[in-house]
Scaffold this motif. Sequence first.
Motif, PDB file in Angstrom:
ATOM      1  N   GLN A 246       0.647  -1.716   0.057  1.00 25.07           N
ATOM      2  CA  GLN A 246      -0.399  -0.005  -0.219  1.00 25.07           C
ATOM      3  C   GLN A 246       0.833   0.733  -0.158  1.00 25.07           C
ATOM      4  OE1 GLN A 246      -2.824  -0.102  -0.130  1.00 25.07           O
ATOM      5  NE2 GLN A 246      -2.968  -1.957  -1.063  1.00 25.07           N
ATOM      6  N   PRO A 247       0.411   2.695  -0.552  1.00 30.14           N
ATOM      7  CA  PRO A 247       1.246   3.460  -0.605  1.00 30.14           C
ATOM      8  C   PRO A 247       1.118   4.672   0.757  1.00 30.14           C
ATOM      9  CG  PRO A 247      -0.733   4.822  -1.830  1.00 30.14           C
ATOM     10  CD  PRO A 247      -1.061   2.503  -1.542  1.00 30.14           C
ATOM     11  N   SER A 248       2.598   4.871   1.055  1.00 33.44           N
ATOM     12  CA  SER A 248       2.810   5.425   2.280  1.00 33.44           C
ATOM     13  C   SER A 248       1.860   6.494   2.875  1.00 33.44           C
ATOM     14  CB  SER A 248       3.822   5.564   2.490  1.00 33.44           C
ATOM     15  OG  SER A 248       4.398   6.449   1.035  1.00 33.44           O
ATOM     16  N   LYS A 249       1.412   7.047   1.288  1.00 39.01           N
ATOM     17  CA  LYS A 249       0.330   8.458   1.421  1.00 39.01           C
ATOM     18  C   LYS A 249      -0.687   8.460   0.303  1.00 39.01           C
ATOM     19  CE  LYS A 249       4.810  11.360   2.218  1.00 39.01           C
ATOM     20  NZ  LYS A 249       5.132  12.704   2.111  1.00 39.01           N
ATOM     21  N   LYS A 250      -1.600   9.172   0.817  1.00 41.15           N
ATOM     22  CA  LYS A 250      -2.631   9.166   0.402  1.00 41.15           C
ATOM     23  C   LYS A 250      -2.489  10.291  -1.302  1.00 41.15           C
ATOM     24  CE  LYS A 250      -5.875   6.121   1.817  1.00 41.15           C
ATOM     25  NZ  LYS A 250      -6.312   5.401   1.149  1.00 41.15           N
ATOM     26  N   VAL A 251      -2.751   9.865  -1.837  1.00 37.55           N
ATOM     27  CA  VAL A 251      -3.428  11.079  -2.682  1.00 37.55           C
ATOM     28  C   VAL A 251      -4.388  12.167  -2.489  1.00 37.55           C
ATOM     29  CG1 VAL A 251      -3.871  11.307  -5.471  1.00 37.55           C
ATOM     30  CG2 VAL A 251      -3.479   9.296  -5.275  1.00 37.55           C
ATOM     31  N   LYS A 252      -3.281  13.512  -3.129  1.00 34.47           N
ATOM     32  CA  LYS A 252      -4.611  14.432  -2.673  1.00 34.47           C
ATOM     33  C   LYS A 252      -5.384  14.963  -3.525  1.00 34.47           C
ATOM     34  CE  LYS A 252      -0.219  16.358   0.655  1.00 34.47           C
ATOM     35  NZ  LYS A 252       0.160  17.405   1.021  1.00 34.47           N
ATOM     36  N   LYS A 253      -5.678  15.611  -2.898  1.00 36.90           N
ATOM     37  CA  LYS A 253      -7.136  15.758  -4.135  1.00 36.90           C
ATOM     38  C   LYS A 253      -6.678  17.112  -4.117  1.00 36.90           C
ATOM     39  CE  LYS A 253     -10.460  12.514  -2.922  1.00 36.90           C
ATOM     40  NZ  LYS A 253     -12.171  12.400  -2.493  1.00 36.90           N
ATOM     41  N   PRO A 254      -6.845  18.092  -5.035  1.00 34.81           N
ATOM     42  CA  PRO A 254      -6.696  19.208  -6.080  1.00 34.81           C
ATOM     43  C   PRO A 254      -7.600  20.410  -4.865  1.00 34.81           C
ATOM     44  CG  PRO A 254      -6.929  17.743  -7.716  1.00 34.81           C
ATOM     45  CD  PRO A 254      -7.123  16.721  -6.582  1.00 34.81           C
ATOM     46  N   TYR A 255      -7.671  21.021  -4.367  1.00 35.14           N
ATOM     47  CA  TYR A 255      -8.172  22.170  -3.974  1.00 35.14           C
ATOM     48  C   TYR A 255      -8.671  23.701  -3.582  1.00 35.14           C
ATOM     49  CZ  TYR A 255     -10.983  24.016   0.371  1.00 35.14           C
ATOM     50  OH  TYR A 255     -11.862  24.729   1.494  1.00 35.14           O
ATOM     51  N   LEU A 256      -7.413  24.456  -4.035  1.00 31.42           N
ATOM     52  CA  LEU A 256      -7.288  25.718  -3.707  1.00 31.42           C
ATOM     53  C   LEU A 256      -7.623  26.123  -5.327  1.00 31.42           C
ATOM     54  CD1 LEU A 256      -7.008  28.676  -2.865  1.00 31.42           C
ATOM     55  CD2 LEU A 256      -4.806  28.205  -2.917  1.00 31.42           C
ATOM     56  N   ARG A 257      -7.013  25.357  -6.345  1.00 29.86           N
ATOM     57  CA  ARG A 257      -7.026  25.826  -7.403  1.00 29.86           C
ATOM     58  C   ARG A 257      -8.998  25.626  -8.006  1.00 29.86           C
ATOM     59  NH1 ARG A 257      -2.708  23.255 -11.432  1.00 29.86           N
ATOM     60  NH2 ARG A 257      -3.630  21.811  -9.676  1.00 29.86           N
ATOM     61  N   ASN A 258      -9.428  24.468  -7.493  1.00 29.69           N
ATOM     62  CA  ASN A 258     -10.573  23.797  -8.246  1.00 29.69           C
ATOM     63  C   ASN A 258     -11.777  25.151  -7.154  1.00 29.69           C
ATOM     64  OD1 ASN A 258     -13.329  22.602  -6.609  1.00 29.69           O
ATOM     65  ND2 ASN A 258     -12.262  21.652  -9.007  1.00 29.69           N
ATOM     66  N   LYS A 259     -11.636  25.267  -5.741  1.00 29.84           N
ATOM     67  CA  LYS A 259     -12.493  26.336  -5.026  1.00 29.84           C
ATOM     68  C   LYS A 259     -11.957  28.497  -6.025  1.00 29.84           C
ATOM     69  CE  LYS A 259     -13.678  23.591  -2.221  1.00 29.84           C
ATOM     70  NZ  LYS A 259     -15.335  22.549  -2.444  1.00 29.84           N
ATOM     71  N   LEU A 260     -10.947  28.350  -6.124  1.00 33.95           N
ATOM     72  CA  LEU A 260     -10.791  29.344  -7.209  1.00 33.95           C
ATOM     73  C   LEU A 260     -11.949  29.682  -8.559  1.00 33.95           C
ATOM     74  CD1 LEU A 260      -7.742  30.321  -6.180  1.00 33.95           C
ATOM     75  CD2 LEU A 260      -9.680  31.706  -5.435  1.00 33.95           C
ATOM     76  N   MET A 261     -11.102  28.397  -8.917  1.00 30.87           N
ATOM     77  CA  MET A 261     -12.341  28.423 -10.165  1.00 30.87           C
ATOM     78  C   MET A 261     -13.644  28.866  -9.849  1.00 30.87           C
ATOM     79  SD  MET A 261     -14.226  26.757 -12.742  1.00 30.87           S
ATOM     80  CE  MET A 261     -14.289  24.535 -12.134  1.00 30.87           C
TER      81      MET A 261
END
Length: 336
Positions: A246-261
């Motif tokens: 299993q990957p050590s880190k979860k994939v981070k979902k895009p947040y800031l650019r999506n909210k600004l859009m």
Amino acid sequence: MKYIVNEFLRIIVKIALNIYYKKIYVEGKSNIPKGKAVLIVSNHQNALIDPLLLATHAGLKPYFLTRASVFGSPFVAKLLDFIQMFPIYRVRDGVKNMEKNQVTFDKSVNVLLKKGTMLIFGEGSHSTLRNLRSLKKGFSRIAFQALEKNDALDLVILPVAINYSNHNHSGTNVRISFGKVIDPKVYFPNHDALIKTTSASLAPLIVEIPEHSYHKDLQSLIDHKIDITSPQAVSGFLNQKTSIEQPSKKVKKPYLRNKLMKLFHLPIYWIWLWMSPKVKDIAFIATFKFVIGLVGLPVWYATVYFSLTAIGHQDWAITYLFLAILFLFTNKNGQA
């Protein structure tokens, strides 16, 4: 006039699709035939987005078969006919209506006899599950009826697959893969043989995630950052996943650019929030979002520009629009 309008709409929709999606990959373009009657057989995962992608990226200007229920009003029926769509009836539309399909088949055959292009979604319905479902007989009926009327017709079947990194969100990737053409004359009049061959040609082009462990495998693919628009990458991972940690880190979902859009396009986003509860079929989510953006973006941009210019703030208008377009083009969403 009809040709000019269709060409104009095709250009506008192609531009809009390339804005809506972060990247549209097109593979196997050398397999697209020229100067022949072409019957495109594709998988179907994303409602109206599927035919729009193929209409704008295949270079063949196809006619489409679409479910008859959307032809409800005379105005809509004329509009859909104008943009080269024919109704196809299903059992749920009533057994008596099934007889009307022959009219649609006749129109489709005439398109092929004139060396035009027909697009059929061979599975007969849409589903957001990533796998190839059983192909229906409709495309083979049309192919063989065309050959019955002209056995010398230079007709080919072009298998095409569309794979999405995320069916529901903008700022994601799509992969369109054109396979090698199939000569239906070789299988005439054996429907089963033609269906089996077409299915075998489509299978390697379509991402296949086993249904019995679908959600678990999909999440594992996402966590390991596997490109889920690539059949080769997906099958390679799934074939060896038992030995992968299993990957050590979860994939981070895009947040800031999506909210600004969303912030810079707030009225359009509000329209979607108002419409979204009415969308009962998840395969239509992207369709509604795309159509809302296609119509709403020009209206919103024009409203902002002319309103601010009218009160003497053209510089504000230009700055606002620059940032809005910047965040629109840099919008990104993760795989799902």
